[in-house]
Motif scaffolding. Structure first.
Motif, PDB file in Angstrom:
ATOM      1  N   ASN A 116      -8.809  10.985  -1.995  1.00  0.00           N
ATOM      2  CA  ASN A 116      -8.114  11.316  -0.760  1.00  0.00           C
ATOM      3  C   ASN A 116      -9.048  11.097   0.418  1.00  0.00           C
ATOM      4  OD1 ASN A 116      -5.756  12.182  -2.130  1.00  0.00           O
ATOM      5  ND2 ASN A 116      -6.701  14.175  -2.509  1.00  0.00           N
ATOM      6  N   ILE A 168      -8.059   9.271  -8.408  1.00  0.00           N
ATOM      7  CA  ILE A 168      -7.476   9.167  -7.073  1.00  0.00           C
ATOM      8  C   ILE A 168      -8.428   9.812  -6.069  1.00  0.00           C
ATOM      9  CG2 ILE A 168      -5.577   9.927  -5.590  1.00  0.00           C
ATOM     10  CD1 ILE A 168      -3.730   9.687  -7.960  1.00  0.00           C
ATOM     11  N   THR A 183      -4.584   7.628   0.622  1.00  0.00           N
ATOM     12  CA  THR A 183      -4.910   7.863  -0.785  1.00  0.00           C
ATOM     13  C   THR A 183      -5.219   6.541  -1.469  1.00  0.00           C
ATOM     14  OG1 THR A 183      -3.373   9.726  -0.768  1.00  0.00           O
ATOM     15  CG2 THR A 183      -4.171   8.988  -2.904  1.00  0.00           C
ATOM     16  N   THR A 231      -4.280  10.806   7.012  1.00  0.00           N
ATOM     17  CA  THR A 231      -4.659  10.867   5.601  1.00  0.00           C
ATOM     18  C   THR A 231      -4.235   9.598   4.883  1.00  0.00           C
ATOM     19  OG1 THR A 231      -2.581  12.018   5.065  1.00  0.00           O
ATOM     20  CG2 THR A 231      -4.511  13.389   5.522  1.00  0.00           C
ATOM     21  N   ALA A 255      -9.386  11.511   4.682  1.00  0.00           N
ATOM     22  CA  ALA A 255      -8.839  12.218   5.842  1.00  0.00           C
ATOM     23  C   ALA A 255      -9.790  12.038   7.016  1.00  0.00           C
ATOM     24  CB  ALA A 255      -8.640  13.704   5.537  1.00  0.00           C
ATOM     25  N   ASN A 306      -1.278   5.548  -0.788  1.00  0.00           N
ATOM     26  CA  ASN A 306      -0.622   5.916   0.468  1.00  0.00           C
ATOM     27  C   ASN A 306      -1.448   5.370   1.618  1.00  0.00           C
ATOM     28  OD1 ASN A 306       1.572   7.531  -0.562  1.00  0.00           O
ATOM     29  ND2 ASN A 306       0.073   9.126  -1.025  1.00  0.00           N
ATOM     30  N   ALA A 327      -9.176  13.750  -5.976  1.00  0.00           N
ATOM     31  CA  ALA A 327      -7.994  14.600  -6.108  1.00  0.00           C
ATOM     32  C   ALA A 327      -8.202  15.666  -7.169  1.00  0.00           C
ATOM     33  CB  ALA A 327      -6.762  13.756  -6.433  1.00  0.00           C
TER      34      ALA A 327
END
Length: 786
Positions: free
Chosen positions: A229, A227, A58, A56, A231, A473, A221
């Protein structure tokens, strides 16, 4: 106290649960076997299914409606950067173009494996080499395995045990031009697999891109944040991290390249203007120098100086206006024709027009980007196109207004300059020529300085590598596999096994053409069900004995009591027993019902009036005696054919006698009614066993002389279609006072003892020696048949 409605609802729920449990609990061994097989299948599936790890990451996007604003310094450095819409960026992040760059950069079109005991093992980290293609788009896919070996001491690369070349060199192979380089992800501690060789396979980049995009998840998000995400799941956690990190780099690179493309077009415009102004300025300076040298002019008067200052200032304003008009004309041309790169807006003083042009630039870039990733009828692309079409008329109106204002201002300045030009006529010719040339020189100097300033601003923006997104991230994979979910697989397997068993049982019973349940009889006919008789597992057809307690014997006792509801009493005591087809157990029911009646002390006679295929004579060992047929043809008297059964007190039997060629015609010769009345006058109960109604008409003849008719239907034997026709037949040939006997009822599922209801506690137990001796001494004839 519970309300009645709640109590009834609770009872209904309990009844439904009880029905479901009672329907399937009998098949518990089937469920256990299916469950064990499902667990075994799930274990094998989990054992040999490749586990997947999830990485994952971000990102935060500069959304035009969400998130915080940049500082002023950062905005100046990134003056050409554009804020984005989060929903559009989610679609852009799922584009094939970005993922195709990732596949190329990580060489994912070339996968390396090792042979395992059962399945191939991915060698992303255990293989010392990576494979790079010179032209991945023209790569020829491999057919089968291509074995790869690397000699570390010599740096040699072997393909299918043949020397191909050195490492880090471009090699010409049958699959294309390839280069084998050292793997930065190589881990020697995981490379040892008992010497199993490596092999690789090549795939087309578009196929690999499609596969990776299928496993990529891009989600916002929340609706209020900017934001995103990311994956991705892969069998190798390190590869999952590499794919996401490289994907983020490709996305940022694409954004920077788009911004730099805009900055480059602005710089080209400024450079073109600087070159033209520098050339004009150089010509003017040379002309001034040449004129002063030729005319000997070294200074001008104070009046000329004042004129020069005023005119110079006006001319500078006129130059700026001309420049603004040039910029506006170019912007107007772009908006009208919509071709080429959007020109720079440097020099324009109207902030509203500048903002609209900036919005148009942003929308145009966004629309061009969406056209590369989504279809033209995509809602986001249509929204961006609509915004562009909405901005263009407003920009054209503002441009027209600006042009009118600038032309008016330039006209005023030119009028002022004309006024000063009139004064210039009074200045000496030489001095006037110098002033005019100096005025042109000052104008060009002002324009040149302005363009130099704008060029520096554009170069700062072009040199800036700030992206419109920031990594919150970096990619990180899970410690353990996330798929397959062991608990979920086992639960799904058990549920599938249970569902399959339920479907199998339900389908088996639903598609059965035989009568299976009491509810089938209730649905198919309106005839009352008088009783049920369980399936007889023994070889004895006579199950009723004095002192013997069994479940089937108790069922006949219940049937004996239930005869009162059919009106059987001291006056009405003649009972006819029949069925639809042979084999349903009518003779079995008649014999045991007669014995049950005799055990109560009543004087009972059992008449075998099945003149086509009699069976009761064999059962009571009276088949050679004269019977009903002999009486009807006049070869015997009524009192001569009635025989006592020694084994049972109060039980008498009349056999069918010698079979005749026309048994049905014998029943209508007028003697049968008198014979039945003769028996009624002697016995308390008269039970007559006759032939099945579907084959012959004997039952319809005899029913007029009887008080009740017991119609035997056998479980899992009698077809439903025949039961359905009972009502139709009785409308034409009615049977007197009919009632159904559901015979041979077997326990559902795998229960085999005592009907499945626990009657073994009351009626079961082990047989005594005496009972066993008596049972074995009897001759077994049939098993619920006839």
């Amino acid at each position: 106290m519970q309300p009645k409605s709640n109590k009834s609802a609770l009872q209904a729920d309990e009844s439904l649960v009880t029905q479901i449990l009672s329907k399937y609990i009998a098949y518990w061994p089937l469920f256990i076997i299916a469950g064990a097989m499902a667990i075994g299948g799930a274990y094998i599936y989990l054992r040999y299914t490749i586990p997947l790890y999830e990485a994952t990451a971000t990102l935060i996007i500069k959304d035009e409606k969400k998130g915080s604003e940049d500082s002023k310094v950062m905005e100046q450095l990134n003056s050409l950067g554009t804020k984005k819409i989060i929903e559009n960026e989610v679609e852009v992040l799922q584009s094939r173009t970005l993922m195709n760059d990732v596949v190329r950069n990580l060489h994912l079109y070339a996968s390396v494996y090792r042979d395992g005991k059962i399945k191939a093992v991915d060698a992303y980290t255990s293989n010392p080499l990576t494979i790079e293609a010179a032209n991945p788009d023209d790569l020829k896919p491999t057919e089968g395995k291509v074995y790869l070996r690397y000699d570390k001491s010599k740096g040699d690369v072997y393909l299918n045990n043949q020397l191909a070349g050195k490492v880090n060199e471009w090699l010409n192979t049958s699959f294309g031009r390839l280069k084998f380089a050292l793997n930065p992800r190589y881990k020697s501690e995981v490379a040892d697999m008992e010497g199993r060789p490596f092999y690789f396979s090549l795939k087309q980049t578009k196929d690999v891109t499609k596969g990776i995009l299928g496993g990529l998840k891009v989600t916002a998000a929340s609706k209020l944040s900017s934001i995103i995400n990311l994956a991705y799941r892969d069998a190798v956690p390190e590869r999952a991290e590499d794919i996401l990190n490289e994907f983020i780099k490709a996305y940022n690179k694409a954004g920077i390249e788009e911004k730099n493309s805009l900055a480059k077009s602005t710089l080209n415009f400024v450079e073109e203007r600087l070159s033209a102004v520098a050339h004009d300025l150089d010509s003017i300076e040379k002309n001034v120098q040449k004129y002063k040298s030729a005319a000997g002019a070294t200074d001008i008067s104070s009046q000329s100086q004042l004129y020069l200052q005023n005119v110079s200032a006006n001319d500078q304003e006129v130059g700026k206006i001309d420049m603004q008009l040039g910029v506006i004309n170019q912007v107007e041309k772009f908006v009208k024709n919509n071709d080429g790169a959007l020109p720079s807006t440097v020099g324009m003083n109207d902030p509203a027009l500048t903002q609209m042009i900036t919005d148009l630039t942003t929308s145009q870039i966004e629309y061009d980007r969406l056209r590369k990733t989504v279809a033209e009828n995509n809602p986001m692309a249509l929204s961006a196109k609509a915004k562009i079409n909405q901005l263009k008329p407003a920009i054209m109106a503002s441009i027209e207004s600006q042009k009118n204002n600038l032309l008016s201002s330039r006209g005023n300045l030119n009028a002022t300059n004309s006024k000063f030009s009139g004064l210039l006529s009074n200045i000496p010719q030489k001095e006037r020529q110098i002033v005019e040339m100096s005025r042109d020189q000052n104008i060009k100097n002002g324009i040149y300085s302005f363009l130099l300033q704008k060029r520096e601003e554009s170069e700062l923006s072009y040199a800036s590598t700030l992206s419109d997104s920031r990594v919150v991230n970096a990619a990180q994979s899970s410690k353990g596999p996330v798929s397959p979910n062991k608990m979920l697989i086992y639960i799904a397997a058990m549920a599938l096994a249970g569902g399959a068993c339920i479907v199998f049982i339900s389908a088996r019973e639903a598609f059965s053409r035989k009568v299976l349940y009491r509810k089938d009889l209730e649905a198919l006919t309106d005839v009352t069900i008088l009783g049920e008789v369980a399936y007889n597992k023994s070889n004895d057809s006579i199950l009723i004995e004095a002192g013997k307690r069994s479940f089937i014997a108790e069922e006949f006792r219940k049937m004996r009591v239930s005869l009162h509801f059919l009106g059987i009493n001291a006056t009405n005591r003649k009972i006819l027993v029949t069925s639809s087809i042979p084999g349903e157990g009518k003779s079995f029911v008649a014999a045991n019902l007669a014995i049950s009646q005799a055990l109560t002390g009543k004087k009972v006679v059992l008449v075998d009036m099945d003149l086509h295929k009699p069976s009761l004579g064999k059962l009571f060992e009276k088949e050679d005696e004269k019977g009903v047929s002999d009486f009807l043809v006049g070869e015997a008297e009524a009192e001569d054919i009635v025989n006592r059964i020694p084994a049972y007190d109060n039980l008498f039997f009349v056999s069918a006698g010698n079979l005749q060629a026309n048994p049905s015609e014998l029943l209508v010769n007028g003697k049968i009614e008198g014979f039945i009345e003769y028996l009624k006058g002697i016995f308390d109960v008269v039970i007559i066993d006759t032939a099945p109604v579907i084959l012959v008409t004997d039952a319809f003849i005899l029913t007029d002389y009887c008080d009740a008719t017991l119609y035997v239907v056998r479980h899992k034997y009698t077809p439903k279609m025949i039961v359905k026709r009972i009502d139709e037949n009785m409308r034409i040939n009615p049977l007197r006072n009919p009632a159904l006997i559901f015979n041979g009822v077997k326990v559902r599922g795998f229960f085999k003892n005592n009907y499945g209801y626990g009657y073994d506690y009351v009626y079961g137990g082990k047989e005594s020696r005496r009972e066993r001796k008596v049972r074995k001494s009897k001759k077994a004839v049939s098993k619920n048949y006839n």
